[in-house]
Design an enzyme around this catalytic site. Sequence first.
Site, PDB file in Angstrom:
ATOM      1  N   ASP A 127      47.250  17.367  10.697  1.00 32.10           N
ATOM      2  CA  ASP A 127      47.992  18.279  11.566  1.00 32.10           C
ATOM      3  C   ASP A 127      49.333  18.704  10.977  1.00 32.10           C
ATOM      4  OD1 ASP A 127      45.922  18.032  13.406  1.00 32.10           O
ATOM      5  OD2 ASP A 127      46.868  16.283  14.339  1.00 32.10           O
ATOM      6  N   LYS A 133      48.111  22.807   7.932  1.00 31.01           N
ATOM      7  CA  LYS A 133      47.272  23.299   6.822  1.00 31.01           C
ATOM      8  C   LYS A 133      46.656  24.654   7.160  1.00 31.01           C
ATOM      9  CE  LYS A 133      44.856  19.539   7.234  1.00 31.01           C
ATOM     10  NZ  LYS A 133      45.698  18.813   8.189  1.00 31.01           N
ATOM     11  N   GLY A 178      41.159  20.378  13.383  1.00 30.31           N
ATOM     12  CA  GLY A 178      41.539  21.491  14.250  1.00 30.31           C
ATOM     13  C   GLY A 178      42.658  22.223  13.542  1.00 30.31           C
ATOM     14  N   HIS A 179      42.368  23.383  12.997  1.00 35.04           N
ATOM     15  CA  HIS A 179      43.354  24.121  12.211  1.00 35.04           C
ATOM     16  C   HIS A 179      43.764  25.383  12.967  1.00 35.04           C
ATOM     17  CE1 HIS A 179      41.792  22.064   8.282  1.00 35.04           C
ATOM     18  NE2 HIS A 179      42.239  21.213   9.187  1.00 35.04           N
ATOM     19  N   GLN A 239      42.285  16.862   7.638  1.00 33.06           N
ATOM     20  CA  GLN A 239      43.001  15.589   7.832  1.00 33.06           C
ATOM     21  C   GLN A 239      44.173  15.489   6.838  1.00 33.06           C
ATOM     22  OE1 GLN A 239      39.158  15.147   7.671  1.00 33.06           O
ATOM     23  NE2 GLN A 239      39.493  15.887   9.730  1.00 33.06           N
TER      24      GLN A 239
HETATM   25  P1  GDP Z   1      46.428  21.466  10.725  1.00 30.11           P
HETATM   26  O1  GDP Z   1      45.382  20.593  11.314  1.00 30.11           O
HETATM   27  O2  GDP Z   1      47.104  20.845   9.544  1.00 30.11           O
HETATM   28  O3  GDP Z   1      45.933  22.842  10.416  1.00 30.11           O
HETATM   29  O4  GDP Z   1      47.560  21.621  11.837  1.00 30.11           O
HETATM   30  P2  GDP Z   1      47.327  21.924  13.391  1.00 30.11           P
HETATM   31  O5  GDP Z   1      46.929  23.338  13.544  1.00 30.11           O
HETATM   32  O6  GDP Z   1      46.457  20.882  13.996  1.00 30.11           O
HETATM   33  O7  GDP Z   1      48.769  21.636  13.970  1.00 30.11           O
HETATM   34  C1  GDP Z   1      49.891  22.350  13.527  1.00 30.11           C
HETATM   35  C2  GDP Z   1      50.542  23.038  14.729  1.00 30.11           C
HETATM   36  O8  GDP Z   1      51.829  23.487  14.383  1.00 30.11           O
HETATM   37  C3  GDP Z   1      49.786  24.261  15.186  1.00 30.11           C
HETATM   38  O9  GDP Z   1      49.960  24.411  16.568  1.00 30.11           O
HETATM   39  C4  GDP Z   1      50.497  25.399  14.436  1.00 30.11           C
HETATM   40  O10 GDP Z   1      50.376  26.663  15.102  1.00 30.11           O
HETATM   41  C5  GDP Z   1      51.913  24.914  14.457  1.00 30.11           C
HETATM   42  N1  GDP Z   1      52.753  25.299  13.322  1.00 30.11           N
HETATM   43  C6  GDP Z   1      52.407  25.421  12.008  1.00 30.11           C
HETATM   44  N2  GDP Z   1      53.505  25.690  11.266  1.00 30.11           N
HETATM   45  C7  GDP Z   1      54.549  25.726  12.117  1.00 30.11           C
HETATM   46  C8  GDP Z   1      55.956  25.908  11.937  1.00 30.11           C
HETATM   47  O11 GDP Z   1      56.478  26.072  10.844  1.00 30.11           O
HETATM   48  N3  GDP Z   1      56.733  25.873  13.066  1.00 30.11           N
HETATM   49  C9  GDP Z   1      56.201  25.664  14.308  1.00 30.11           C
HETATM   50  N4  GDP Z   1      57.039  25.622  15.336  1.00 30.11           N
HETATM   51  N5  GDP Z   1      54.893  25.479  14.507  1.00 30.11           N
HETATM   52  C10 GDP Z   1      54.077  25.498  13.428  1.00 30.11           C
HETATM   53  P1  IMO Z   2      43.207  18.052  10.884  1.00 28.32           P
HETATM   54  O1  IMO Z   2      42.304  18.626   9.822  1.00 28.32           O
HETATM   55  C1  IMO Z   2      44.813  14.478  12.780  1.00 28.32           C
HETATM   56  C2  IMO Z   2      42.167  11.025  13.093  1.00 28.32           C
HETATM   57  C3  IMO Z   2      41.703  10.605  14.488  1.00 28.32           C
HETATM   58  C4  IMO Z   2      41.582   9.104  14.272  1.00 28.32           C
HETATM   59  C5  IMO Z   2      41.023   9.009  12.850  1.00 28.32           C
HETATM   60  C6  IMO Z   2      39.510   8.846  12.777  1.00 28.32           C
HETATM   61  O2  IMO Z   2      43.337  18.914  12.081  1.00 28.32           O
HETATM   62  O3  IMO Z   2      44.510  17.640  10.291  1.00 28.32           O
HETATM   63  P2  IMO Z   2      37.475  10.550  13.155  1.00 28.32           P
HETATM   64  O4  IMO Z   2      37.068  11.306  14.361  1.00 28.32           O
HETATM   65  O5  IMO Z   2      37.761  11.388  11.957  1.00 28.32           O
HETATM   66  O6  IMO Z   2      36.552   9.413  12.828  1.00 28.32           O
HETATM   67  O7  IMO Z   2      38.872   9.842  13.586  1.00 28.32           O
HETATM   68  O8  IMO Z   2      41.414  10.207  12.207  1.00 28.32           O
HETATM   69  N1  IMO Z   2      41.885  12.437  12.746  1.00 28.32           N
HETATM   70  C7  IMO Z   2      42.825  13.385  12.676  1.00 28.32           C
HETATM   71  N2  IMO Z   2      44.139  13.329  12.976  1.00 28.32           N
HETATM   72  N3  IMO Z   2      44.275  15.609  12.312  1.00 28.32           N
HETATM   73  C8  IMO Z   2      42.966  15.668  11.989  1.00 28.32           C
HETATM   74  O9  IMO Z   2      42.411  16.749  11.390  1.00 28.32           O
HETATM   75  C9  IMO Z   2      42.164  14.536  12.215  1.00 28.32           C
HETATM   76  N4  IMO Z   2      40.858  14.249  12.045  1.00 28.32           N
HETATM   77  C10 IMO Z   2      40.698  12.958  12.363  1.00 28.32           C
HETATM   78  O10 IMO Z   2      42.670  10.924  15.457  1.00 28.32           O
HETATM   79  O11 IMO Z   2      42.854   8.508  14.275  1.00 28.32           O
HETATM   80 MG    MG Z   3      44.857  19.773  13.172  1.00 24.81          MG
END
Ligand code: GDP
Ligand code: IMO
Ligand code: MG
Length: 434
Positions: A13, A16, A40-41, A225
Site C-alpha cells: 500500500d 504503487k 488493491g492498487h 504487496q
Molecule cells: P498500492 O497498493 O501500493 O497501490 O497502494 P494503495 O492504492 O493500496 O494505497 C495508497 C493510497 O494512497 C491510495 O488511496 C492512493 O490513492 C493514495 N495515494 C497515493 N499517493 C498519494 C499521495 O502522494 N498523497 C496522498 N494523499 N494520497 C496518495
Molecule cells: P498491495 O499490492 C498490504 C497482507 C495481509 C496480511 C498478509 C498475508 O495493495 O500493496 P494474504 O492474503 O496475502 O495471504 O495476506 O499480507 N497483504 C497486504 N497488505 N497491501 C497488500 O497489497 C497486501 N496483500 C496482502 O494484510 O497481513
Molecule cells: Mg494496496
Amino acid sequence: MATVIVIGTQWGDEGKGKIVDLYAQEADVIARFQGGNNAGHTLVVKGEQTIVHLIPSGILHNGKICILGNGMVINPKVLLQEIDELEERQIFPPDTKLFISEYAHIIMPYHQRLDSARENRKGKAKIGTTGRGIGPAYEDKISRAGIRFCDLLDDEIFREKLKNNLEEKNFYLTEFCKEEPVDGEIIYKEYNEYADRLRKYAANTSVIIDREFKKGKNILFEGAQGCHLDIDHGTFPFVTSSNTVSGSACCGTGFGPTKVDAVVGICKAYTTRVGEGPFITELTDETGERIQKVGKEFGATTGRKRRCGWLDMVLVKQSVRVSGITGIAITKLDVLTGIDRLKICAGYKTDDGVFTEHVPSNLKVFKNCRPIYEEFDGWADDITKLRNFEELPVAAKRYIQRLEELAGVPVILISVGAGRNETIIRKSPFEKKG
Ligand code: GDP
Ligand code: IMO
Ligand code: MG
C-alpha cells in the site's frame, strides 16, 4: 527503450498503483508478476478513482499491452468482475490488449475456504490475511497440485485435476477443519463459464514480452504487496505467500534479469501495515491516528484500518539491498504536512542493548526491538500544488535528503497527492540506468 520494475519497499500500500499508472504513460507493456487479488492498487485520474486488484495499473491508458504474468494466482470471478466494471464505466481503452499467462495458477473456491478456516483456527495467532485464498493457491502450486489457466481451458484436464484436488480438500475441510465440504459439480459448472469468457485472453505472455522487448518497447513490471511481505525476505510468518522482491519480476513473467534497467522502490513517507505482525515504529497515539485519518489509511482490498507509524528506514534499506533498487519514489509526503516534529527510524536496539541496522531474522528478537529515531522539523505549508523539488519547504527537503542518504539511492519522484498529476518528477526511470 528501457525495462523498469516497480515494487513496494514496506508492507504494501505504498502507492504503487498511482506510480505505475503515471509511468505507464511512457511504457508499452505493463505486467503484474506475483500475488493476486490480495492487492488493491488505487489510481486517481481527473478526480475519478479506480481500484484494480488483478488487472495491471496501466489499464487506463490506451494502446498498451497489459499482462497478468505466470507468477500470479488468479481468481477468474474477480478478474471478470474487474473487466466488466471497467467496460461498464467505459474506461476499458479500445486499443489496449489484455493477456493472461497460460501458466498462471487459478484460485479455486476451496482455497478461499481453507484460507479463512486456517485463520479461524489460529485465533489470536492469525496472520490477518486478506481471506482471498492466496496462501492455499500458492501451496497447491508448490506441491504441484494446482490448476493452471491452461488446465482450466482444457475440459478433460480440468475435470481430472478438480476431482483429484477435491478428494484432498474436502477431506481436510471436513475432517480437520470440521467444516462443510465444497460441491465439485457446482465449481465445475461455474469455472467452465469463466473459462469460456476468459479463453480469448490466454497467451504465452513470456513470448509477448520478449517480442515487444526485441521491438525496442518500454516494459514496466508492477509489483504487488511490499518487500517485507515477501515469503523469504519479509517478517515471516506475517507475510504473503509469494516473492514480492524485484527478482520475482523475472520468474513471474519469464523475462531474463540481464535485461532489466531500473528498479523503482515505492516508499511511503511514513509506514503502514494491514494485518498482524511486528511493527517497530507503530504509533498508537494521536499522531498515529492523525496520519491514519489524513492519509485515509484504509485497505483498498478489505477496507481494514491500516496501522500507521514513523518512517522505518531499516525496512527500506533492506529493500534497497534485496531488490537492487536504483531509485526511490516517495509517496504521501503531503500527509505529513502540519505535524510539528517528524521522526525517521535509522536503526534498532535489540532487547539486550545491541544496535542493528538490519531486520533480525528471529521474530521474537525483532518484536522486542526499540527504534532509534532521528528527529526533524515539520512544515505547515500545503505542498500538494508543488511540481518542483526546489519549491518544497526547507524542512521537507531536509526530510527527503536524509531519507535519500539512509537509503543510499536517489529519490527520483515525490508524490504530493493521490492524483496522477500531483507529482514532483526528478528523473524518469525510463532514461537508461535510472
Ligand atoms: P498500492 O497498493 O501500493 O497501490 O497502494 P494503495 O492504492 O493500496 O494505497 C495508497 C493510497 O494512497 C491510495 O488511496 C492512493 O490513492 C493514495 N495515494 C497515493 N499517493 C498519494 C499521495 O502522494 N498523497 C496522498 N494523499 N494520497 C496518495
Ligand atoms: P498491495 O499490492 C498490504 C497482507 C495481509 C496480511 C498478509 C498475508 O495493495 O500493496 P494474504 O492474503 O496475502 O495471504 O495476506 O499480507 N497483504 C497486504 N497488505 N497491501 C497488500 O497489497 C497486501 N496483500 C496482502 O494484510 O497481513
Ligand atoms: Mg494496496
